[in-house]
Design a protein around this motif. Structure first.
Motif, PDB file in Angstrom:
ATOM      1  N   GLU A  48       0.601  -9.827  -5.318  1.00  0.00           N
ATOM      2  CA  GLU A  48       0.505  -9.050  -6.559  1.00  0.00           C
ATOM      3  C   GLU A  48      -0.848  -9.318  -7.205  1.00  0.00           C
ATOM      4  N   PHE A  63      -4.223   0.675  -0.545  1.00  0.00           N
ATOM      5  CA  PHE A  63      -2.995   0.753  -1.328  1.00  0.00           C
ATOM      6  C   PHE A  63      -2.253   2.015  -0.913  1.00  0.00           C
ATOM      7  N   ARG A  64      -0.976   1.880  -0.670  1.00  0.00           N
ATOM      8  CA  ARG A  64      -0.129   3.058  -0.449  1.00  0.00           C
ATOM      9  C   ARG A  64       1.195   2.811  -1.148  1.00  0.00           C
ATOM     10  N   ASP A  65       1.773   3.844  -1.701  1.00  0.00           N
ATOM     11  CA  ASP A  65       3.062   3.778  -2.377  1.00  0.00           C
ATOM     12  C   ASP A  65       3.730   5.126  -2.164  1.00  0.00           C
ATOM     13  N   ARG A 103       7.445   7.494  -1.317  1.00  0.00           N
ATOM     14  CA  ARG A 103       8.899   7.616  -1.436  1.00  0.00           C
ATOM     15  C   ARG A 103       9.524   7.664  -0.048  1.00  0.00           C
ATOM     16  N   ARG A 119      13.611  -5.778  -4.170  1.00  0.00           N
ATOM     17  CA  ARG A 119      12.241  -5.770  -3.622  1.00  0.00           C
ATOM     18  C   ARG A 119      12.167  -6.809  -2.510  1.00  0.00           C
ATOM     19  N   VAL A 178      10.996  -1.219  -2.042  1.00  0.00           N
ATOM     20  CA  VAL A 178      11.429  -1.386  -3.429  1.00  0.00           C
ATOM     21  C   VAL A 178      12.518  -0.370  -3.747  1.00  0.00           C
ATOM     22  N   LYS A 189      14.139   1.236  -6.854  1.00  0.00           N
ATOM     23  CA  LYS A 189      13.907   1.437  -8.292  1.00  0.00           C
ATOM     24  C   LYS A 189      15.241   1.544  -9.034  1.00  0.00           C
ATOM     25  N   ARG A 240      11.047   3.081  -2.421  1.00  0.00           N
ATOM     26  CA  ARG A 240       9.605   3.216  -2.213  1.00  0.00           C
ATOM     27  C   ARG A 240       9.151   2.226  -1.144  1.00  0.00           C
ATOM     28  N   GLN A 299       5.672   0.288  -0.144  1.00  0.00           N
ATOM     29  CA  GLN A 299       4.357  -0.041  -0.675  1.00  0.00           C
ATOM     30  C   GLN A 299       3.593  -0.905   0.325  1.00  0.00           C
ATOM     31  N   ARG A 331      -0.172  -2.994   0.679  1.00  0.00           N
ATOM     32  CA  ARG A 331      -1.388  -3.521   0.040  1.00  0.00           C
ATOM     33  C   ARG A 331      -2.136  -4.326   1.098  1.00  0.00           C
TER      34      ARG A 331
END
Length: 165
Positions: A15, A26-28, A30, A93, A115, A117, A123, A125, A127
């Motif tokens: 983080e 970075f990718r995020d 659905r 998460r 993750v 939500k 999601r 993610q 990094r």
């Protein structure tokens, strides 16, 4: 005796801001909705299914991703040795980060998180931070960046597939 990681900023993908002096990814995206989708995605991630579905061979992994586990990924003639440096295991998460080992064409770390939500959306993610590990890769840096982008897109597609079961 374990080989040393090829970078100093171990755990920096967990983080916060990524370290300077590296390229960042970075990718995020659905994946879907609900606890079932979340559990399928987590299972596929931790059991290396994402990597296989992305077109990589997974070698030497003694089991699921866990801190200290070394894995060698292969793409055609390319050997990609990594070590899982941490895992995240929270109720909504889960994920892990792995770092590069000697012989990897890049130096840095990549992390993958699934993750769930509060509204039920799932999601994926990603990094990462990396830079060329040697002169030849640095020389081919534009190509290496294209390969990184391609791999990231393949991971996203693979997780979409894996989360559907």
């Amino acid at each position: 005796m374990q080989k040393a990681l090829t970078y100093a900023e171990v755990g920096a993908t967990r983080e916060g801001p990524l370290p300077a002096g590296y390229d960042h990814v970075f990718r995020d995206v659905r994946l879907g909705e609900g606890r079932t989708t979340y559990e399928k995605a987590v299972d596929g991630l931790f059991h290396w299914q994402m990597h296989r579905a992305a077109g990589l061979s997974v070698r030497d992994a003694p089991g699921p991703a866990a801190p200290g586990v070394d894995v060698t990924l292969r793409l055609l003639f390319l050997s990609i040795p990594c070590r899982v440096v941490y895992t995240i295991d929270e109720p909504n998460r889960r994920g892990f980060g792995y770092g590069t080992l000697p012989g990897h064409p890049e130096s840095g770390e990549e992390a993958f998180f699934v993750v769930l939500k509060d509204d039920g959306e799932v999601r994926f993610q990603l990094r990462a931070f990396s830079r060329p590990a040697n002169f030849l890769v640095r020389l081919g840096s534009p190509v290496a960046k294209q390969v990184q982008r391609y791999a990231t897109n393949r991971y996203v597609s693979a997780m979409q597939q894996v989360s559907r079961g």
